[in-house]
Design a protein around this motif. Structure first.
Motif, mmCIF file in Angstrom:
data_model
loop_
_atom_site.group_PDB
_atom_site.id
_atom_site.type_symbol
_atom_site.label_atom_id
_atom_site.label_comp_id
_atom_site.label_asym_id
_atom_site.label_seq_id
_atom_site.Cartn_x
_atom_site.Cartn_y
_atom_site.Cartn_z
ATOM 1 N N PHE A 195 0.714 -1.146 0.108
ATOM 2 C CA PHE A 195 -0.010 0.001 -0.025
ATOM 3 C C PHE A 195 0.951 1.311 -0.120
ATOM 4 O O PHE A 195 0.561 2.288 -0.687
ATOM 5 C CB PHE A 195 -0.627 0.002 1.288
ATOM 6 N N GLY A 196 1.907 1.051 0.754
ATOM 7 C CA GLY A 196 3.038 2.351 0.747
ATOM 8 C C GLY A 196 3.070 2.902 -0.764
ATOM 9 O O GLY A 196 3.740 4.053 -0.992
ATOM 10 N N ASP A 197 3.339 1.670 -1.583
ATOM 11 C CA ASP A 197 4.047 2.155 -3.038
ATOM 12 C C ASP A 197 2.610 2.827 -3.640
ATOM 13 O O ASP A 197 2.915 3.335 -4.918
ATOM 14 C CB ASP A 197 4.361 0.819 -3.736
ATOM 15 N N ARG A 198 1.349 2.631 -3.261
ATOM 16 C CA ARG A 198 0.109 3.169 -4.027
ATOM 17 C C ARG A 198 -0.654 4.347 -3.358
ATOM 18 O O ARG A 198 -1.330 4.905 -3.750
ATOM 19 C CB ARG A 198 -0.885 1.988 -3.983
ATOM 20 N N VAL A 199 0.018 4.621 -1.787
ATOM 21 C CA VAL A 199 -0.793 5.595 -1.162
ATOM 22 C C VAL A 199 -0.883 7.047 -1.841
ATOM 23 O O VAL A 199 -2.152 7.511 -1.657
ATOM 24 C CB VAL A 199 -0.098 5.702 0.050
ATOM 25 N N SER A 200 -0.080 7.438 -2.648
ATOM 26 C CA SER A 200 -0.250 8.816 -3.496
ATOM 27 C C SER A 200 -1.416 8.614 -4.271
ATOM 28 O O SER A 200 -1.839 9.859 -4.592
ATOM 29 C CB SER A 200 0.994 9.024 -4.201
ATOM 30 N N ASP A 201 -1.724 7.588 -4.805
ATOM 31 C CA ASP A 201 -3.046 7.493 -5.632
ATOM 32 C C ASP A 201 -4.487 7.112 -5.051
ATOM 33 O O ASP A 201 -5.143 7.128 -5.508
ATOM 34 C CB ASP A 201 -2.805 6.492 -6.867
ATOM 35 N N TYR A 202 -4.112 7.267 -3.556
ATOM 36 C CA TYR A 202 -5.347 6.743 -2.622
ATOM 37 C C TYR A 202 -6.543 7.647 -3.113
ATOM 38 O O TYR A 202 -7.656 7.048 -3.124
ATOM 39 C CB TYR A 202 -4.937 6.403 -1.361
ATOM 40 N N GLU A 203 -6.385 8.791 -2.999
ATOM 41 C CA GLU A 203 -7.450 9.744 -2.858
ATOM 42 C C GLU A 203 -8.439 9.313 -4.029
ATOM 43 O O GLU A 203 -9.618 9.816 -3.834
ATOM 44 C CB GLU A 203 -6.881 11.231 -3.046
ATOM 45 N N ASN A 204 -7.887 9.256 -5.194
ATOM 46 C CA ASN A 204 -8.534 8.985 -6.420
ATOM 47 C C ASN A 204 -9.202 7.592 -6.337
ATOM 48 O O ASN A 204 -10.271 7.175 -6.647
ATOM 49 C CB ASN A 204 -7.810 9.266 -7.628
ATOM 50 N N ASP A 205 -8.150 6.419 -6.343
ATOM 51 C CA ASP A 205 -8.230 5.153 -6.694
ATOM 52 C C ASP A 205 -9.179 4.387 -5.622
ATOM 53 O O ASP A 205 -9.648 3.335 -5.784
ATOM 54 C CB ASP A 205 -6.930 4.269 -6.818
ATOM 55 N N ARG A 206 -9.373 4.905 -4.513
ATOM 56 C CA ARG A 206 -10.124 4.630 -3.313
ATOM 57 C C ARG A 206 -11.496 4.166 -3.578
ATOM 58 O O ARG A 206 -12.205 3.335 -3.179
ATOM 59 C CB ARG A 206 -9.804 5.124 -2.036
ATOM 60 N N ASN A 207 -12.210 5.135 -4.449
ATOM 61 C CA ASN A 207 -13.417 5.235 -5.024
ATOM 62 C C ASN A 207 -13.748 4.316 -6.128
ATOM 63 O O ASN A 207 -14.766 4.465 -6.715
ATOM 64 C CB ASN A 207 -13.810 6.578 -5.103
ATOM 65 N N LEU A 208 -12.602 3.721 -6.718
ATOM 66 C CA LEU A 208 -12.903 2.938 -8.003
ATOM 67 C C LEU A 208 -12.687 1.294 -7.785
ATOM 68 O O LEU A 208 -11.607 0.938 -7.515
ATOM 69 C CB LEU A 208 -11.799 3.456 -9.011
ATOM 70 N N PRO A 209 -13.883 0.766 -7.396
ATOM 71 C CA PRO A 209 -14.013 -0.683 -7.287
ATOM 72 C C PRO A 209 -13.339 -1.452 -8.385
ATOM 73 O O PRO A 209 -12.646 -2.587 -7.937
ATOM 74 C CB PRO A 209 -15.468 -1.038 -7.156
ATOM 75 N N SER A 210 -13.188 -1.082 -9.667
ATOM 76 C CA SER A 210 -12.473 -1.794 -10.721
ATOM 77 C C SER A 210 -10.923 -1.916 -10.500
ATOM 78 O O SER A 210 -10.213 -2.626 -10.924
ATOM 79 C CB SER A 210 -12.918 -1.435 -12.152
ATOM 80 N N ILE A 211 -10.295 -0.788 -9.776
ATOM 81 C CA ILE A 211 -9.060 -0.569 -9.813
ATOM 82 C C ILE A 211 -8.820 -1.124 -8.326
ATOM 83 O O ILE A 211 -7.763 -1.802 -8.110
ATOM 84 C CB ILE A 211 -8.656 0.665 -9.729
ATOM 85 N N ASP A 212 -9.600 -0.991 -7.344
ATOM 86 C CA ASP A 212 -9.195 -1.268 -5.916
ATOM 87 C C ASP A 212 -7.925 -0.822 -5.401
ATOM 88 O O ASP A 212 -7.239 -1.321 -5.067
ATOM 89 C CB ASP A 212 -9.538 -2.809 -5.590
ATOM 90 N N GLY A 213 -8.108 0.584 -5.013
ATOM 91 C CA GLY A 213 -6.986 1.431 -4.558
ATOM 92 C C GLY A 213 -7.013 1.343 -3.073
ATOM 93 O O GLY A 213 -6.194 1.946 -2.407
ATOM 94 N N SER A 214 -7.958 0.476 -2.481
ATOM 95 C CA SER A 214 -7.799 0.379 -0.868
ATOM 96 C C SER A 214 -6.730 -0.173 -0.332
ATOM 97 O O SER A 214 -5.964 -0.849 -1.040
ATOM 98 C CB SER A 214 -9.024 -0.334 -0.619
ATOM 99 N N SER A 215 -6.523 0.159 0.914
ATOM 100 C CA SER A 215 -5.269 -0.430 1.507
ATOM 101 C C SER A 215 -5.240 -1.857 1.717
ATOM 102 O O SER A 215 -4.347 -2.438 1.945
ATOM 103 C CB SER A 215 -5.111 0.247 2.754
#
Length: 461
Positions: free
Chosen positions: A211-231
């Motif tokens: 998740f630390g490698d992806r956290v910079s995109d979290y604000e946007n990606d967390r809302n996109l279930p197809s991407i699943d940017g959640s932690s």
């Protein structure tokens, strides 16, 4: 040799940043103990999905302790009684434990402390629930000022390292983990969970690193279930395989909206505990009393309503985004956070079914089923909570699905619709709707009008 020290594990199944374990290790030989207590919680014993996770987490903890030539003593029964037996069997002087704030654990801690030397430590939250107060000295009831106060008061403390353990001269008897039959067998419904999760302290830290490698995109990606940017850290946090302090420390060097948003969500977890600290039975009733008069459609009073509740549970509502979420939950024990809100809103406002039916279902089916967070989130959606959105704010699941690009998410979890193009998959109509996919339980416009009428009825308008 000094008297051994008991460490009473519950939802703190880790060796690192474990204050109770560190304190015990400083004072003598350590006897780690986990008690499967289905008596003390009453109707709040762990659901099926949580029990699956518990088995695997305890197994991981056993392996970690084995590296110290130590072992995990397993007992089953009422916690205070089993701890008393262990003290008598081992001559242990002190029981060390991380403080828990669910009402049954608070009562159990009082009971243990009456007859035994119980030492409690903070460690499952950023700050002890109830420790933050307003200018008038009252605990916070609204999240935003709570979060601001937390950011001002949060202590700067490095997570503790894993301690060295001294072994007792004699070990008490222990159950075998397999004898508890926490894993489903007839039928074995956990295949999707096995594919979806690695469980245990090491797995939690591996997930944090990812998740630390992806956290910079979290604000946007967390809302996109197809991407699943959640932690995907929530079950690890719930079972205490990792601490919020460890996460906070790992994200220390990260700046930007993604990291800040995630920090606020970790703080929301603290806020939920702050709520149940003030209102121990928050999951059982509306905080706002006027909703006691809300004209809910009761599944216990009519087979049609009961069938609609079951359709929601099984992901057969006719709304693709809702069905995808509910099927993901059933298969994996987890659901994407944006979809959780959509599915919860659908049950409450489209079907007009009391939020407690949804909370109860999530309690049984979520691997991260948390007494405080589950209830706080359900009451937030329903408008009944201490800090919540207004009931008339009714989510439109079809437009939410399109807005957050859920097409591939729907294809994964609703295979009947997998062949549809993006423009049709969110709301297939007419001949675009496959024959094996159910019709909508109710149209959105009709549901919205019915919900607003019920709200006005409650208000006496």
């Amino acid at each position: 040799m000094t008297a051994p020290q008991i460490v009473w594990f519950r939802r703190d199944l880790r060796l690192r940043d474990q204050a109770a374990l560190c304190a015990a290790a400083e004072n003598g030989a350590v006897i780690p103990v986990y008690i499967l207590d289905d008596e003390t919680p009453g109707n709040r014993k762990m659901g099926g999905a949580s029990r699956w996770w518990l088995h695997n987490s305890l197994s991981a903890l056993q392996r970690s302790l084995a590296k110290h030539n130590s072992r995990l003593i397993l007992r089953r029964g009422e916690s205070a009684a089993e701890l008393a037996r262990l003290v008598e069997e081992t001559g242990a002087k002190t029981i060390h434990a991380i403080a828990h704030y669910e009402p049954w654990w608070r009562e159990a801690e009082k009971k243990v402390a009456q007859d035994m030397d119980l030492a409690l430590y903070d460690g499952n939250y950023l700050m002890p629930p109830g420790s933050l107060t307003t200018g008038s000295g009252d605990p916070y009831k609204i999240f935003t000022p709570f979060y601001r106060a937390m950011m001002r008061a949060l202590p700067q403390q490095s997570p503790r390292e894993e301690p060295s353990l001294t072994l007792p001269e004699n070990w008490p008897k222990s159950d075998s983990l397999e004898s508890w039959t926490l894993l489903p067998s007839a039928p074995d419904w956990a295949g999707g969970m096995r594919k979806s999760w690695e469980v245990g302290e090491d797995a939690a830290h591996a997930q944090l690193a990812d998740f630390g490698d992806r956290v910079s995109d979290y604000e946007n990606d967390r809302n996109l279930p197809s991407i699943d940017g959640s932690s995907r850290l929530s079950p690890h946090l719930h079972f205490g395989e990792i601490t919020p302090a460890q996460i906070w420390s790992a994200l220390e060097g990260h700046r930007g909206e993604g990291a800040e948003t995630y920090r606020s969500e970790i703080a929301w977890r603290d806020f939920a505990q702050n709520i149940i600290f003030q209102f121990p039975h928050y999951p059982d009733g509306n905080y706002r009393d006027r909703y006691d008069d809300f004209p809910w459609r009761n599944p216990n009073r009519g087979h049609v309503i009961a069938e609609e509740l079951e359709a929601w549970q099984m992901g057969k509502t006719g709304y693709p985004i809702v069905d995808a979420g509910m099927r993901q939950l059933w298969a994996t024990g987890w659901m994407h956070n944006r979809v959780r809100m959509i599915a919860a809103s659908f049950l409450i406002k489209h079907l007009l079914i009391d939020w407690r039916h949804g909370e109860e279902w999530f309690w049984d089916t979520l691997v991260d089923a948390d007494y405080g967070s589950n209830a706080t989130n359900w009451q937030w959606v329903s408008g009944t909570g201490v800090d919540s959105q207004m009931f008339p704010r009714i989510m439109a699941p079809l437009s939410q699905s399109e807005k957050f690009n859920a097409a591939d998410y729907i294809r994964e979890w609703v295979p009947e619709l997998a062949a549809l193009p993006d423009k049709d998959i969110h709301d297939p109509s007419g001949d675009k709707r496959p024959h094996d996919y159910p019709e909508k339980l109710i149209g959105h416009k009709e549901a919205r009008e019915r919900a607003l009428d019920a709200y006005r009825q409650m208000k006496g308008e």
